[in-house]
Motif scaffolding. Structure first.
Motif, PDB file in Angstrom:
ATOM      1  N   ALA A 285      -0.852   3.477   5.914  1.00  0.00           N
ATOM      2  CA  ALA A 285      -1.109   2.184   5.279  1.00  0.00           C
ATOM      3  C   ALA A 285      -1.849   1.258   6.239  1.00  0.00           C
ATOM      4  O   ALA A 285      -2.799   0.559   5.848  1.00  0.00           O
ATOM      5  CB  ALA A 285       0.210   1.545   4.835  1.00  0.00           C
ATOM      6  N   PHE A 286      -1.447   1.267   7.499  1.00  0.00           N
ATOM      7  CA  PHE A 286      -2.123   0.418   8.480  1.00  0.00           C
ATOM      8  C   PHE A 286      -3.557   0.880   8.702  1.00  0.00           C
ATOM      9  O   PHE A 286      -4.471   0.050   8.827  1.00  0.00           O
ATOM     10  CB  PHE A 286      -1.362   0.416   9.806  1.00  0.00           C
ATOM     11  N   GLU A 287      -3.773   2.189   8.750  1.00  0.00           N
ATOM     12  CA  GLU A 287      -5.122   2.715   8.926  1.00  0.00           C
ATOM     13  C   GLU A 287      -6.029   2.310   7.772  1.00  0.00           C
ATOM     14  O   GLU A 287      -7.205   2.006   7.951  1.00  0.00           O
ATOM     15  CB  GLU A 287      -5.089   4.241   9.066  1.00  0.00           C
TER      16      GLU A 287
ATOM     17  N   ILE B 141       0.841  -1.205   0.000  1.00  0.00           N
ATOM     18  CA  ILE B 141       0.000   0.000   0.000  1.00  0.00           C
ATOM     19  C   ILE B 141       0.876   1.256   0.000  1.00  0.00           C
ATOM     20  O   ILE B 141       0.599   2.236  -0.718  1.00  0.00           O
ATOM     21  CB  ILE B 141      -0.941  -0.015   1.226  1.00  0.00           C
ATOM     22  N   MET B 142       1.948   1.235   0.795  1.00  0.00           N
ATOM     23  CA  MET B 142       2.852   2.389   0.855  1.00  0.00           C
ATOM     24  C   MET B 142       3.470   2.672  -0.518  1.00  0.00           C
ATOM     25  O   MET B 142       3.554   3.832  -0.951  1.00  0.00           O
ATOM     26  CB  MET B 142       3.959   2.126   1.886  1.00  0.00           C
TER      27      MET B 142
ATOM     28  N   VAL C 179       2.008   6.484   0.672  1.00  0.00           N
ATOM     29  CA  VAL C 179       1.657   6.857   2.051  1.00  0.00           C
ATOM     30  C   VAL C 179       2.685   6.259   3.002  1.00  0.00           C
ATOM     31  O   VAL C 179       3.491   5.404   2.626  1.00  0.00           O
ATOM     32  CB  VAL C 179       0.240   6.357   2.414  1.00  0.00           C
ATOM     33  N   ASP C 180       2.654   6.741   4.270  1.00  0.00           N
ATOM     34  CA  ASP C 180       3.590   6.184   5.243  1.00  0.00           C
ATOM     35  C   ASP C 180       2.992   4.941   5.911  1.00  0.00           C
ATOM     36  O   ASP C 180       1.855   4.543   5.626  1.00  0.00           O
ATOM     37  CB  ASP C 180       3.979   7.230   6.294  1.00  0.00           C
ATOM     38  N   ALA C 181       3.755   4.329   6.831  1.00  0.00           N
ATOM     39  CA  ALA C 181       3.350   3.060   7.448  1.00  0.00           C
ATOM     40  C   ALA C 181       2.072   3.210   8.259  1.00  0.00           C
ATOM     41  O   ALA C 181       1.203   2.323   8.245  1.00  0.00           O
ATOM     42  CB  ALA C 181       4.480   2.530   8.332  1.00  0.00           C
TER      43      ALA C 181
END
Length: 239
Positions: free
Chosen positions: A207-209, A196-197, A202-204
């Motif tokens: 990406a987790f969100e 995803i990053m 996007v940042d980590a």
């Protein structure tokens, strides 16, 4: 009663049980199903008087499973316990440390179980030992014989020791499985985050969100969402 002459034999049996459990711990491939199956097999051999052995587990005293059995009879006897919600193994699991049925022909504690067990199996004596399984699951290690009055003090002593070792080994194997699953999930989630990053810049944390939102919106566990994303990305593109 264990006499002086019996003590060397009992000590040797104790050592064999301890060595068995240590061996299972040392095997990296020993999952909980393998551990419990091997413990049942050895219980049938080591506990004096036993012809067969089985493990009974239950979560709420109403739903019974038999994850290990050395013969068809322990499986059938657990089905009879499920049928009537009574029996020595169920009682050992939930209420008492040890339940001994010396002679099923004359024991009157479990009338419905007794009737069907006598009709459907050749089993005449049973000894059941409570297993202390972590979490909400309760269990019992059970040994059986087709002859009455075969389980004595030695059987009880060694059975209790075997049950204690079995509880430790089974719980340890289950924790190892949970740990391995957690590591696998962490790695899969990490791979999905990286994808995803890279794709969306996007940042980590972002990406987790995104993974968490996909999980919530689809009502699918986050690890499963991550695994599906990774699997899709690794699938060959149609030509």
């Amino acid at each position: 009663m264990v006499t002086v002459d019996d003590r060397p034999d009992m000590e040797a049996a104790h050592l064999r049980v301890a060595e068995l459990v240590q061996g299972l711990h040392a095997r990296p491939d020993a999952d909980s199903e393998t551990v419990i199956a091997e413990l049942a097999e050895h219980a049938a051999v080591e506990i004096p008087g036993a012809q067969y052995a089985g493990i009974t587990v239950t979560r709420d005293a109403k739903h019974i499973e038999t994850p290990a059995a050395t013969h068809h009879w322990p499986l059938l006897l657990d089905k009879i316990q499920q049928r009537h919600l009574e029996g020595p193994c169920l009682t050992a699991a939930w209420d008492e440390k040890t339940v001994h049925v010396a002679d099923l022909e004359t024991d009157e504690r479990f009338p419905n179980y007794r009737r069907d067990a006598l009709t459907e199996t050749p089993i005449r004596s049973i000894m059941a030992f409570q297993l202390f399984i972590a979490g909400q699951t309760i269990g019992a290690l059970n040994v059986y014989s087709e002859q009455p009055d075969v389980f004595g003090p030695e059987s009880r002593t060694l059975g209790l020791i075997f049950a204690a070792h079995s509880s430790v080994a089974f719980n340890s194997a289950r924790r190892d499985e949970q740990f391995r699953r957690a590591l696998t999930s962490r790695d899969i989630i990490g791979q999905a985050k990286g994808m995803i990053m890279e794709r969306y810049g996007v940042d980590a944390v972002q990406a987790f969100e995104l993974l968490r939102k996909l999980s919530q919106d689809s009502n699918v566990p986050l690890a499963k969402v991550a695994a599906d994303l990774v699997a899709t990305a690794q699938s060959p593109s149609p030509s």
